[in-house]
Design a protein around this motif. Structure first.
Motif, PDB file in Angstrom:
ATOM      1  N   LYS A   1     -85.886   1.598  52.659  1.00 25.64           N
ATOM      2  CA  LYS A   1     -86.503   1.148  51.395  1.00 25.64           C
ATOM      3  C   LYS A   1     -87.569   2.226  50.854  1.00 25.64           C
ATOM      4  O   LYS A   1     -88.397   2.874  51.458  1.00 25.64           O
ATOM      5  CB  LYS A   1     -87.540  -0.238  51.466  1.00 25.64           C
ATOM      6  CG  LYS A   1     -87.798  -0.576  50.498  1.00 25.64           C
ATOM      7  CD  LYS A   1     -88.310  -1.974  50.290  1.00 25.64           C
ATOM      8  CE  LYS A   1     -88.750  -2.493  49.222  1.00 25.64           C
ATOM      9  NZ  LYS A   1     -87.901  -2.891  48.043  1.00 25.64           N
ATOM     10  N   ALA A   2     -87.286   2.623  49.503  1.00 22.53           N
ATOM     11  CA  ALA A   2     -87.763   3.341  48.763  1.00 22.53           C
ATOM     12  C   ALA A   2     -89.031   2.630  48.117  1.00 22.53           C
ATOM     13  O   ALA A   2     -88.839   1.670  47.563  1.00 22.53           O
ATOM     14  CB  ALA A   2     -87.231   4.525  47.858  1.00 22.53           C
ATOM     15  N   THR A   3     -90.288   3.240  48.169  1.00 25.14           N
ATOM     16  CA  THR A   3     -91.435   2.630  47.170  1.00 25.14           C
ATOM     17  C   THR A   3     -92.093   3.856  46.132  1.00 25.14           C
ATOM     18  O   THR A   3     -92.174   4.935  46.688  1.00 25.14           O
ATOM     19  CB  THR A   3     -92.185   2.063  48.135  1.00 25.14           C
ATOM     20  OG1 THR A   3     -92.815   3.112  49.017  1.00 25.14           O
ATOM     21  CG2 THR A   3     -91.890   0.914  48.985  1.00 25.14           C
ATOM     22  N   PRO A   4     -92.635   3.478  44.838  1.00 22.00           N
ATOM     23  CA  PRO A   4     -93.166   4.164  44.165  1.00 22.00           C
ATOM     24  C   PRO A   4     -94.339   4.715  44.858  1.00 22.00           C
ATOM     25  O   PRO A   4     -94.993   4.208  45.638  1.00 22.00           O
ATOM     26  CB  PRO A   4     -93.397   3.646  43.185  1.00 22.00           C
ATOM     27  CG  PRO A   4     -92.576   2.292  43.030  1.00 22.00           C
ATOM     28  CD  PRO A   4     -92.454   2.054  44.521  1.00 22.00           C
ATOM     29  N   ALA A   5     -94.438   6.164  44.729  1.00 19.79           N
ATOM     30  CA  ALA A   5     -95.834   6.681  44.984  1.00 19.79           C
ATOM     31  C   ALA A   5     -96.469   7.048  43.773  1.00 19.79           C
ATOM     32  O   ALA A   5     -96.461   7.966  43.269  1.00 19.79           O
ATOM     33  CB  ALA A   5     -95.533   8.172  45.676  1.00 19.79           C
ATOM     34  N   TRP A   6     -97.317   6.101  43.578  1.00 14.91           N
ATOM     35  CA  TRP A   6     -98.384   5.888  42.467  1.00 14.91           C
ATOM     36  C   TRP A   6     -99.364   7.034  42.303  1.00 14.91           C
ATOM     37  O   TRP A   6     -99.499   7.579  41.213  1.00 14.91           O
ATOM     38  CB  TRP A   6     -99.167   4.660  42.242  1.00 14.91           C
ATOM     39  CG  TRP A   6     -98.165   3.201  42.424  1.00 14.91           C
ATOM     40  CD1 TRP A   6     -98.188   2.431  43.150  1.00 14.91           C
ATOM     41  CD2 TRP A   6     -97.236   3.037  41.193  1.00 14.91           C
ATOM     42  NE1 TRP A   6     -97.089   1.488  42.962  1.00 14.91           N
ATOM     43  CE2 TRP A   6     -96.524   1.811  41.647  1.00 14.91           C
ATOM     44  CE3 TRP A   6     -96.977   3.563  39.978  1.00 14.91           C
ATOM     45  CZ2 TRP A   6     -95.461   1.303  40.968  1.00 14.91           C
ATOM     46  CZ3 TRP A   6     -95.874   2.982  39.185  1.00 14.91           C
ATOM     47  CH2 TRP A   6     -95.125   1.708  39.531  1.00 14.91           C
TER      48      TRP A   6
END
Length: 85
Positions: free
Chosen positions: A39-44
């Motif tokens: 799973k990829a997640t945004p790096a805010w």
């Protein structure tokens, strides 16, 4: 590249970012993967949404057995994809 994870990002009108993960088993049109193995997640902290400059970063877990070569396709669009019928 069959079975290669594809990560697509785009900004939304409300200032948020959509991150969508896709994949295809062969050289055919990929489809959305609801529950990807990696799973990829945004790096805010590393993403910027501005009128004249946009940068979208993401993080993705990688299997420790393949740290030397991890296939990945990524794409960015300045707008959401068209709605499918």
């Amino acid at each position: 590249m069959p079975d290669t994870p594809i990560i697509v990002t785009w900004p939304n009108d409300d200032g948020s970012i959509t991150l969508s993960q896709w994949q295809a088993p062969a050289h055919i049109m990929p489809t959305v993967v609801a529950n990807p193995a990696q799973k990829a997640t945004p790096a805010w902290d590393n993403s910027i949404l501005a009128t004249n400059s946009t940068a979208m970063a993401f993080k993705q877990s990688v299997p420790t057995s393949s740290l030397n070569a991890v296939p990945l396709i990524w794409a960015y669009s300045s707008q959401p994809p068209p709605k499918r019928r």
